[in-house]
Scaffold this motif. Structure first.
Motif, PDB file in Angstrom:
ATOM      1  N   HIS A 249     -13.277  -2.426   6.848  1.00 14.56           N
ATOM      2  CA  HIS A 249     -12.156  -2.093   5.965  1.00 14.56           C
ATOM      3  C   HIS A 249     -12.471  -2.502   4.521  1.00 14.56           C
TER       4      HIS A 249
ATOM      5  N   TRP B  43      -7.150   3.372   4.596  1.00 11.81           N
ATOM      6  CA  TRP B  43      -5.824   3.309   5.203  1.00 11.81           C
ATOM      7  C   TRP B  43      -5.920   3.475   6.722  1.00 11.81           C
TER       8      TRP B  43
ATOM      9  N   GLY C 152       0.803  -1.216   0.000  1.00 13.08           N
ATOM     10  CA  GLY C 152       0.000   0.000   0.000  1.00 13.08           C
ATOM     11  C   GLY C 152       0.836   1.267   0.000  1.00 13.08           C
ATOM     12  N   LEU C 153       1.956   1.244   0.744  1.00 15.43           N
ATOM     13  CA  LEU C 153       2.853   2.392   0.746  1.00 15.43           C
ATOM     14  C   LEU C 153       3.508   2.582  -0.620  1.00 15.43           C
TER      15      LEU C 153
ATOM     16  N   SER D 218      -1.622   3.523  -2.003  1.00 13.60           N
ATOM     17  CA  SER D 218      -3.020   3.192  -1.719  1.00 13.60           C
ATOM     18  C   SER D 218      -3.607   4.026  -0.585  1.00 13.60           C
ATOM     19  N   TYR D 219      -2.754   4.794   0.096  1.00 15.31           N
ATOM     20  CA  TYR D 219      -3.219   5.629   1.209  1.00 15.31           C
ATOM     21  C   TYR D 219      -3.761   6.976   0.728  1.00 15.31           C
ATOM     22  N   LYS D 220      -3.598   7.275  -0.540  1.00 18.03           N
ATOM     23  CA  LYS D 220      -4.007   8.590  -1.054  1.00 18.03           C
ATOM     24  C   LYS D 220      -5.521   8.678  -1.207  1.00 18.03           C
TER      25      LYS D 220
ATOM     26  N   ARG E 168      -8.977   7.053  -0.648  1.00 17.25           N
ATOM     27  CA  ARG E 168      -8.916   5.842   0.174  1.00 17.25           C
ATOM     28  C   ARG E 168      -8.269   6.098   1.532  1.00 17.25           C
ATOM     29  N   GLY E 169      -8.346   7.343   2.011  1.00 12.85           N
ATOM     30  CA  GLY E 169      -7.753   7.666   3.300  1.00 12.85           C
ATOM     31  C   GLY E 169      -8.398   6.916   4.453  1.00 12.85           C
TER      32      GLY E 169
END
Length: 274
Positions: free
Chosen positions: A225, A142, A128-129, A133-135, A138-139
């Motif tokens: 999730h 994460w 994910g990093l 995928s954290y952007k 999709r915060g």
């Protein structure tokens, strides 16, 4: 005298009957897919649109769910024979290992499965990093993943204490004492965790209760999730929206074709070696 209908009439009626049966089958299937539980399974595990350019690193989310399922099942069976008392906890673990049918296998699956669970989750996190995928948007996905990781750590530590050996006792003493560094309410918090003024039987009882409860809280967070992820849609290595395929096709058909290809290549190589 009864005359037999022409062959063309029979074939056309048979074709019409086949079409009618297919239509009924389709309508029945669509009606079945609208059932509450089946509809959820179909939307999230079968017809869920998945980016076609997924790679192998995207498998670790599903593998994490598999590991969680194994941990919950083996933990339930272990809890049937475990005794949360400082005088009998270690003996109950020995009983599981020596006397319970396949107890040694269940315990090793649970203990080593926990390590495997963390490895799979860390790979899932690093993927994910790497792919961002954290952007946004999709915060929240994460954030729920981070909460799952923290809860996993707490659950794993509590489970480490349950055998009540020397390592378990001193791990409970050292780790819980870390909370005493919190200004103001640190010491009362530690005494609350201990259930007294030292690590004792009350501590073991509390840890066992929490270790049994937290995995189900973890399961709820995992479902949330996944639900939030499926609402926003999965990311992909390119970070662009492109062509999608059904999740069931990605999960079943592509691995099956890959396995078949591997078998065919190995057979070809064996023939060449002969």
């Amino acid at each position: 005298m009864i005359r037999r209908p022409p062959r063309s009439t029979l074939s056309s009626s048979s074709a019409a009957s086949d079409v009618y049966k297919r239509q009924l089958s389709y309508l029945y299937t669509m009606k079945l897919l609208k059932r509450p539980i089946i509809n959820v399974v179909n939307n999230h595990l079968i017809d869920y649109p998945t980016p076609i350019n997924f790679n192998y690193w995207y498998n670790f989310g599903l593998l994490s769910a598999v590991c969680l399922g194994i941990q919950i099942l083996t933990g339930i069976f272990l809890a049937m024979h475990y005794t949360p008392h400082i005088d009998y906890a270690w003996l109950s673990v020995e009983h599981i290992m020596r006397d319970v049918n396949y107890g040694w296998l269940i315990r090793y699956m649970h203990a080593n499965g926990a390590s495997m669970f963390f490895i799979v989750v860390y790979v899932h996190l690093l993927r994910g990093l790497y792919y961002g995928s954290y952007k946004s948007p999709r915060g929240l996905v994460w954030g729920l993943g981070v909460a799952i990781l923290i809860l996993m750590m707490a659950t794993g530590f509590i489970g480490y204490v349950l055998p009540w050996g020397q390592m378990s006792f001193w791990a409970a003493t050292v780790i819980t004492n870390l909370f005493s560094a919190i200004p103001g309410f640190g010491v009362p918090l530690v005494e609350f965790l201990w259930g007294g003024f030292a690590v004792d039987n009350a501590t073991l009882n509390r840890f066992f209760s929490l270790h049994y409860l937290l995995p189900f809280v973890l399961l709820g967070l995992v479902m949330l999730h996944i639900a939030v992820l499926h609402q926003e849609g999965s990311s992909n290595p390119l970070g662009l929206h492109g062509k999608d395929i059904d999740f069931a096709y990605l999960l079943v058909v592509i691995p099956a074709l890959g396995l078949l290809e591997r078998v065919l290549i190995e057979n070809k190589l064996n023939r060449l070696n002969v």
